[in-house]
Design an enzyme around this catalytic site. Sequence first.
Site, PDB file in Angstrom:
ATOM      1  N   HIS A 178       0.355   3.927  62.504  1.00  0.00           N
ATOM      2  CA  HIS A 178      -1.042   4.198  62.856  1.00  0.00           C
ATOM      3  C   HIS A 178      -1.786   2.952  63.313  1.00  0.00           C
ATOM      4  O   HIS A 178      -2.902   3.045  63.814  1.00  0.00           O
ATOM      5  CB  HIS A 178      -1.774   4.881  61.689  1.00  0.00           C
ATOM      6  CG  HIS A 178      -2.074   4.013  60.516  1.00  0.00           C
ATOM      7  ND1 HIS A 178      -1.272   3.972  59.399  1.00  0.00           N
ATOM      8  CD2 HIS A 178      -3.076   3.158  60.268  1.00  0.00           C
ATOM      9  CE1 HIS A 178      -1.782   3.133  58.516  1.00  0.00           C
ATOM     10  NE2 HIS A 178      -2.883   2.623  59.022  1.00  0.00           N
ATOM     11  N   ASP A 190       5.227   6.634  58.908  1.00  0.00           N
ATOM     12  CA  ASP A 190       4.169   5.704  59.312  1.00  0.00           C
ATOM     13  C   ASP A 190       4.733   4.291  59.500  1.00  0.00           C
ATOM     14  O   ASP A 190       4.194   3.312  58.997  1.00  0.00           O
ATOM     15  CB  ASP A 190       3.025   5.693  58.293  1.00  0.00           C
ATOM     16  CG  ASP A 190       1.761   5.038  58.852  1.00  0.00           C
ATOM     17  OD1 ASP A 190       1.671   4.879  60.083  1.00  0.00           O
ATOM     18  OD2 ASP A 190       0.869   4.694  58.059  1.00  0.00           O
ATOM     19  N   GLY A 241      -7.651  -3.487  58.042  1.00  0.00           N
ATOM     20  CA  GLY A 241      -6.996  -4.636  58.632  1.00  0.00           C
ATOM     21  C   GLY A 241      -5.787  -5.093  57.854  1.00  0.00           C
ATOM     22  O   GLY A 241      -4.927  -5.794  58.381  1.00  0.00           O
ATOM     23  N   ASN A 242      -5.687  -4.703  56.573  1.00  0.00           N
ATOM     24  CA  ASN A 242      -4.484  -4.992  55.789  1.00  0.00           C
ATOM     25  C   ASN A 242      -3.323  -4.086  56.192  1.00  0.00           C
ATOM     26  O   ASN A 242      -2.170  -4.369  55.872  1.00  0.00           O
ATOM     27  CB  ASN A 242      -4.739  -4.775  54.294  1.00  0.00           C
ATOM     28  CG  ASN A 242      -5.339  -5.979  53.608  1.00  0.00           C
ATOM     29  OD1 ASN A 242      -6.479  -5.925  53.158  1.00  0.00           O
ATOM     30  ND2 ASN A 242      -4.595  -7.072  53.524  1.00  0.00           N
ATOM     31  N   SER A 243      -3.625  -2.994  56.862  1.00  0.00           N
ATOM     32  CA  SER A 243      -2.613  -1.985  57.135  1.00  0.00           C
ATOM     33  C   SER A 243      -1.446  -2.569  57.914  1.00  0.00           C
ATOM     34  O   SER A 243      -1.605  -3.250  58.913  1.00  0.00           O
ATOM     35  CB  SER A 243      -3.229  -0.850  57.939  1.00  0.00           C
ATOM     36  OG  SER A 243      -2.382   0.251  57.966  1.00  0.00           O
ATOM     37  N   LEU A 284      17.115  20.203  53.425  1.00  0.00           N
ATOM     38  CA  LEU A 284      17.814  21.153  52.565  1.00  0.00           C
ATOM     39  C   LEU A 284      17.535  22.588  52.986  1.00  0.00           C
ATOM     40  O   LEU A 284      18.420  23.439  52.920  1.00  0.00           O
ATOM     41  CB  LEU A 284      17.400  20.928  51.106  1.00  0.00           C
ATOM     42  CG  LEU A 284      18.109  21.754  50.043  1.00  0.00           C
ATOM     43  CD1 LEU A 284      19.621  21.506  50.077  1.00  0.00           C
ATOM     44  CD2 LEU A 284      17.557  21.406  48.650  1.00  0.00           C
ATOM     45  N   GLY A 285      16.299  22.859  53.414  1.00  0.00           N
ATOM     46  CA  GLY A 285      15.967  24.203  53.888  1.00  0.00           C
ATOM     47  C   GLY A 285      15.389  25.112  52.827  1.00  0.00           C
ATOM     48  O   GLY A 285      15.695  26.316  52.799  1.00  0.00           O
ATOM     49  N   ILE A 288       9.439  24.937  48.190  1.00  0.00           N
ATOM     50  CA  ILE A 288       9.396  24.789  46.732  1.00  0.00           C
ATOM     51  C   ILE A 288       7.956  24.747  46.243  1.00  0.00           C
ATOM     52  O   ILE A 288       7.022  24.529  47.013  1.00  0.00           O
ATOM     53  CB  ILE A 288      10.129  23.516  46.269  1.00  0.00           C
ATOM     54  CG1 ILE A 288       9.505  22.282  46.930  1.00  0.00           C
ATOM     55  CG2 ILE A 288      11.619  23.618  46.546  1.00  0.00           C
ATOM     56  CD1 ILE A 288      10.031  20.968  46.403  1.00  0.00           C
TER      57      ILE A 288
END
Length: 492
Positions: free
Chosen positions: A120, A150, A224-226, A281-282, A285
């Site tokens: 992002h 991400d 800004g740390n991202s 896995l399909g 849950i």
Amino acid sequence: MNRPFWRTLMCCALAVGFVAVGDVQAQGAPAAPALPDFTGIVQKNAPAVVHVEAKYDGSRTNSMYMQGQGQGQGNPNDPQWIFRHFFGMPSMPSPGQQAHISLGSGFIISSDGYILTNNHVVAHANKVTVRLQDRRTLVAKVVGTDPTYDIALLKINAGKPLPTVTIGDSHTLKAGQWVLAIGSPFGFDYTVTQGIVSAVGRNLGAGDQPDTSFIQTDVPINRGNSGGPLFNLKGQVVGINSQIYSDTGGYMGVSFSIPIDVAMNAVQQLKTKGYVTRGMLGVEIRPVGSDVVKALKLPDANGAIVVTVSPGSAAERAGIQPGDIILGFNGHAIEQGADLPPMVAMTRPGTRVPVEVLRNGKRLTLEATIGTMPRDKNALMGQVNPAARGGTAALGLTVQPLDKDTREQLGLKAGQGVVISDITGPVAAQAGLQNGDVILMVNQQKIDSVDAFRAATAHVKPGDTVLLLVRRGSQTNFVSLSVPSGKSGSGN
């Protein structure tokens, strides 16, 4: 002369304090442990942390795919809005805005210039630059991205070997351990903050990266740390700072980092094939709630109860049924429903794994051969032989053949379309085209190969308008590209 009352109280308090300390020392109690000194970690690793700037044209958010999708600041009354990316996607620009610059962090993982950051941070960017500690600013190539985790992998050419971080093992993290972050909050480069691990294996639910088990910390993190690194006391990177929990947009004591094990798995795949493959896995849950515990007379609420099984999936072939409670996956216990999706996603497709289930009060161990999760259609498609690429400088894009997996996921037949592998100029960027878009037609001419695309665009010149039929995910629409008169329309 009498002493003032407040001074008397102070003296008494001091006296009592001295007596108390003396008593403790007399009893031989151990001294309190010293707080850690982070200076060595910072001095060694700061040169490998970079400042990332992503420039993008505001018109890209006005493409056919962005309209009506609620882009913008969000509703603070919506619980999902509370999870704010603290670098964040830029907010919807006003009509008068022409360009944006967004700021983030990253870190160098190899001396030849590969840099890891968040997807992002660079998503939809026309140009990405990286500023090093020696103040050099270099243009970065986006090698590949994975929106699901991400993760974004960048590459710069610095002309000489670069300092790198040391990659650690996020599996060894425990709640209570010290960690620190280095990044550029609000553009202040090489800012260091510290805290402890608050929790590990934190899943934010279906609405926010369900396939990632985050590291939760109380390290002060801000915009800004991202994309910056999270270090342990050994000076090893154990996570990538990604999100905060906030109803104000600022730090409120709860931060989330992507485990470095997840990130490096993605890096290797982005380098080799340009996208990330996850296991599937399909099953659908749900958590094991108190009502389920009561109805089935279970000893506890551990596990994930299966609601549906997808036809033809790995779960169906393994014999998993609706109503089964999955207690273990590949040797790992499932304590809560949210534990399962990240474990499955990190499993290589084709791997045969044991799945422990509870059915009618009996424990069964079933064998499942993990399938492949359909990947994000907008992920970058990766590097291919230049001879297999085609493009036109005037349109500002490059294409490559569709691989079999992508074709099947989009429901396309053999010989249908080519995929955009790179946005190279402003014409395609301003039209809202993205890496991963599939071009099916050029001016009503069907495109079945890179050669066909080359032929259809060979005579495009300044002043021309080209009509493309474009497929993105489940949406297909026409996009017109107008090449400015008097110039080639090419760009960086």
